[in-house]
Structures are given as C-alpha cells and as structure tokens.
Enzyme design. Structure first.
Site, mmCIF file in Angstrom:
data_model
loop_
_atom_site.group_PDB
_atom_site.id
_atom_site.type_symbol
_atom_site.label_atom_id
_atom_site.label_comp_id
_atom_site.label_asym_id
_atom_site.label_seq_id
_atom_site.Cartn_x
_atom_site.Cartn_y
_atom_site.Cartn_z
ATOM 1 C CE LYS A 263 -3.946 -2.467 2.285
ATOM 2 N NZ LYS A 263 -4.501 -2.784 3.501
ATOM 3 C CD GLN B 114 -3.051 -4.506 6.684
ATOM 4 O OE1 GLN B 114 -2.841 -3.373 5.779
ATOM 5 N NE2 GLN B 114 -3.772 -5.638 6.202
ATOM 6 C CG ASP C 168 -8.950 0.528 4.940
ATOM 7 O OD1 ASP C 168 -9.057 0.349 3.590
ATOM 8 O OD2 ASP C 168 -8.443 -0.378 5.886
#
Lengths: 287, 287
Positions: free
Chosen positions: A59, A103, A126
């Site tokens: 990412k 994450q 996200d």
C-alpha cells in the site's frame, strides 16, 4: 442447460485500477500544485505478521507511485488497546495526516473496534468506522470500505444493471460482506446475505444475478452453483492467490467474472488511494 | 397444500409489551428511589400533523404510566434545519434529559438526517442515529431502533429459532427495514432485503421462514404468498389499523403471526420506554 455458450467475460480490475490510480495521481499532483500540500496516508501496523507487513508495504509503495506521502507507525505486538487508541487519536488530530489505515487483523488481545473508532470519520479512507458503515447504509456522503467500493466501481465499469437484480453476498464481515450488501441495496438490488449458518446455500446461489463471494474459503463456490450468465465477483483472498470461486468451472457458466488475482484486489488499493486524495482535498477546504 | 392444518398462533404484542413495561416501571421506580432522579424523555415535534400529534401524545401518556417524565418541545412547521439541530443539541447537552425522540417524518424542507444526528448517541433511545445503526450492524452495545427491537423481542418471546432460517424483510427504511435485517443477520438468519424494485417478490416471499413486512401498503402480502408455517411479522401501520399483511388469509397459512393492532405496535413503545430508563440508568452511572 449446463453453461453459457461461451466463457464469461473477465472484469479486468488491474486495468480499471490503473485508470483510477492515474486519475488519483493527477488529482494529488493538482492538489500539491495548488496548495503545496502532498496528501498523506498514515499506516498503522501492530506486530509483525508477515502477510500484514507485505500488505502495508504494498500500500505504501502504491501511495508513493500516486504522489501520496505515507507515514508508517509500527507498534509492537504487545501494544495495549489504550496505547493503540491513543496513537490513532494523535493521527486523527494531526493536520499533516489526511487518511488513516489501521492494518487488520490486529492481535486477538486488542479491541479492534475501539481502535477503528479512534479514526476521525474525515480521515477514515479505509471505510472501517461505524460512521462510514452508516453512511454506506443510508447513502450519505462519506468514505466507503475499500473492497466493497472497488466492487461497485467494477460493476459500474462493466455496466452491470443492479436495480431489481438479485444480489447474493456470501459473507458478512464488517468491512466486506455487510457494507457490500448495503451498497448494493442502495443501488436498488434485492440483496441476500448468506453466511456459515445459511441452510441450502446452493439454491440461494442459483438465484443470484450478481454474486459477491467474500467468505475466505478457497474455491468454495463452483460453476455448478451459478445461475447461467451471473455476474460473479470474487472478493476472496486466500493463500496462493486463490479466490473463493473455482475460476475454471465458474467461467464456463458466468456472464462476467473477476479473476483472482487481477479482479477485486487491485481495486481495493485504488479506492484507498482515491479516498486519501479526496480526504486531503476536503481537509484543505477545496471540495 | 393450501394452508396449515390450523390457523396460525397469534404473537400477542399487547401482552408482551405490558410485561416489558411493567419491568420498565419497576426499573424507573427503583432508579428514582436510589438516586432521586426520574428518567426523562424529551419529545420533539415539528409542526402539527395530526397523526404525529397523536403519536407523541400517546408516547408521553405511556411515559407517565411507566414513571418516566417527558418534556415536550413543539416547534413551528416553518422551523429551519439549523434551529431544529440547535434545539436537539441543547437537549443532548441537558443533563436532566436522558432520552430524545424526534417524531418523524419532519417536514420535507428539513434535513431529517442532520436533526437525527444532533441526538447524542447516549440519548438515542429511538435508535435513529448512524451510531445506533452501526451498533446494530456490528452487534455492539447501543440502542436499537424501537420497532426492529420490538420485533426481536417478540421473536424471542415465541422462541422462534433464527439461526440458519431465511428471513425476508420487505422494506428498507432507515429505521425499520434496514435495521431489522441487520438484527436478524446478527442472530444468524440468512437475510433477504426486498423492496419496491424487487422482481418476482412472490417467489422470494415463499422462501421466507420469517417474514417481516415493513412496506406501508395495506394488505400488500397475502396468505398465498407465504411458505406454510412461516413466522409473519406485520410491521405495517396504515390508516384504519391495517397492516401490510392481509390477516385473514395469512393466518390460514402462517405458523405464527402478529395481529394489527396488538402485535408490533405496542412493542415499539415498550422498547422506547425500556431504552429511556436504561439510558437514564447509564447516565447516572449505575449500569
């Protein structure tokens, strides 16, 4: 009838993601030219799970390619929930950070939901907060969960009509199955959520005009389960680049299908990048 | 096969609501004895729509019977969104108010969502905020939307097994259909959302082990649509005390059914009262 007259058309997530990322890169460049500010994504990783380390590195690489700065915060596996929430809260308050990615999964000793909720909604690129979930549920402005968002873009790119169609979502996770169903419902699909407790899954699968597989079980869904001509979205990401759908058999029966890799996966990151630049644009008062 | 051997058993919402309200009354009394504080629900009404006036009056009467104070705020129909948001914000900040109910629909010139979001989550005893929606979606602690919450209590009271069952929700409003589906999904039902755009509704209805009708169309669903033995929840509230389900024909085929009136309706208010006392208890630090 055992299949379509010819194999399904592939939904090329790699190509669409590249186009979307080109647009994102141009937007990031324009924003920098206009404001002197480079959009910044903060990535937070707890522990050193090898897959998570790889995902975060990937990412961050994509950010760099798209003209997005990233700032990485690596926390030890033994980090407490309170410490993690504090760290994310600091990023939420930091004007130099425009988007935050935690994450997951985080360790089992941590309250992941509490950590997600420490992300300011304006920086939730996200799409993991309850705020973003409700925004998806109500069709309000906000950020979408990246994988469901990528799925919707793929469906639109291939001009899949959704209104009135029966969309079957297999899986009900908070960041994939559930929001995917809400987004499809918002586009006037009839939506069925199936999961591990569902009885007679095969007969439900056979009703799906649009099937979203998000179970995390390799090759769980096979061609014989499908309605001929169905649109098959494989959001599975299993070891060995295997999706949740048995590609060879499904391709014989579906009308459109996402390959794994090269389908949903690249779209997830492309949406993350696009939302990061959008977040920066808004925070700079330009949207 | 045209029906069950005998008419469906009725799900008596009046009786269950009475029992729940007795518990609520006892809890309100105990809270007052312990703290000197009487739980307080603020009701907010914009304009003078006769049905809304009646609903609010009924809710306030029920509060009084259950030992809950209510404070009524009547705003003129021409109130602006900004003014409404401010007024609700003041109630959110007022320590003497424990729960807030904004009677909807508000006028079409108002941003109802903005008004709902001005309700502090801790006081959202009607379960209308995005916070409450996400809490229902994720199975987190919080308040539920009152009608879906009442439906779940009825299902539990009649020991309806939900895990693995196919629940079909007809309607997808923000405070009824959508949250009802999420609550059923959280209890491991397979959930299908149907709505005005759904094609071939009859065949989906016929699959429903549990059917939640929340469309607002009188007698929209009839006995011949049902799977024999289905559990039928009629959440419709139409003029003339008519539900969304044609009762006489549905009763011949269903296994369990809610009457209208006397089914879901009384449960909605009972849940509102229960959540108000729970909110007060929490705000007083006793939960």
């Amino acid at each position: 009838m055992t299949g379509s007259p010819r194999p399904a058309r592939l939904m090329d997530g790699t190509a669409l993601a590249r186009r979307l990322t080109d647009e994102t890169t141009a937007a990031a460049t324009a924003l920098h030219r206009r404001t002197g500010t480079t959009p910044c994504l903060a990535t937070v990783l707890v522990g050193e799970d090898p897959a998570s380390v790889t995902y975060v590195r990937m990412k961050r690489n994509r950010c760099a390619q798209a003209g997005i700065r990233s700032r990485h915060l690596a926390l030890p596996a033994a980090t407490s929930t309170a410490r993690l929430v504090d760290a994310i809260g600091e990023l939420s308050a930091d004007p130099d950070v425009h988007g935050i990615l935690l994450q997951h999964p985080v360790g089992p000793h941590l309250d992941e939901r509490a950590a997600f909720e420490a992300i300011a909604p304006a920086k939730d690129v996200d799409g993991v907060t309850t705020h973003s979930f409700a925004a998806m549920g109500f069709g309000l402005p906000g950020f979408v969960s990246c994988t469901p968002g990528g799925i919707m873009r793929l469906l639109d790119e291939y001009r899949v009509e959704l209104s009135g169609k029966h969309a079957v979502v297999v899986g009900r996770s908070a960041i994939l199955g559930k929001p995917a169903g809400l987004l499809l419902l918002g586009r006037d699909a009839t939506v069925t959520y199936c999961h591990s407790r569902t009885r007679d899954l095969p007969s439900l699968l056979r009703e799906a005009d649009v099937l979203v597989a998000a179970v995390g079980k390799p090759d769980f869904i096979r061609g014989e389960h499908l309605k001929p001509g169905a649109v098959v979205i494989d959001a599975g990401y299993n070891p060995g680049n295997t999706g949740d759908v048995h590609f060879a058999s499904a391709r014989e029966r579906a009308g459109l299908i996402t390959p794994v890799p090269g389908g949903v996966g690249p779209m997830t990151i492309a949406v993350l990048l696009a939302q990061t630049v959008r977040a920066a644009t808004r925070q700079l008062g330009l949207d």
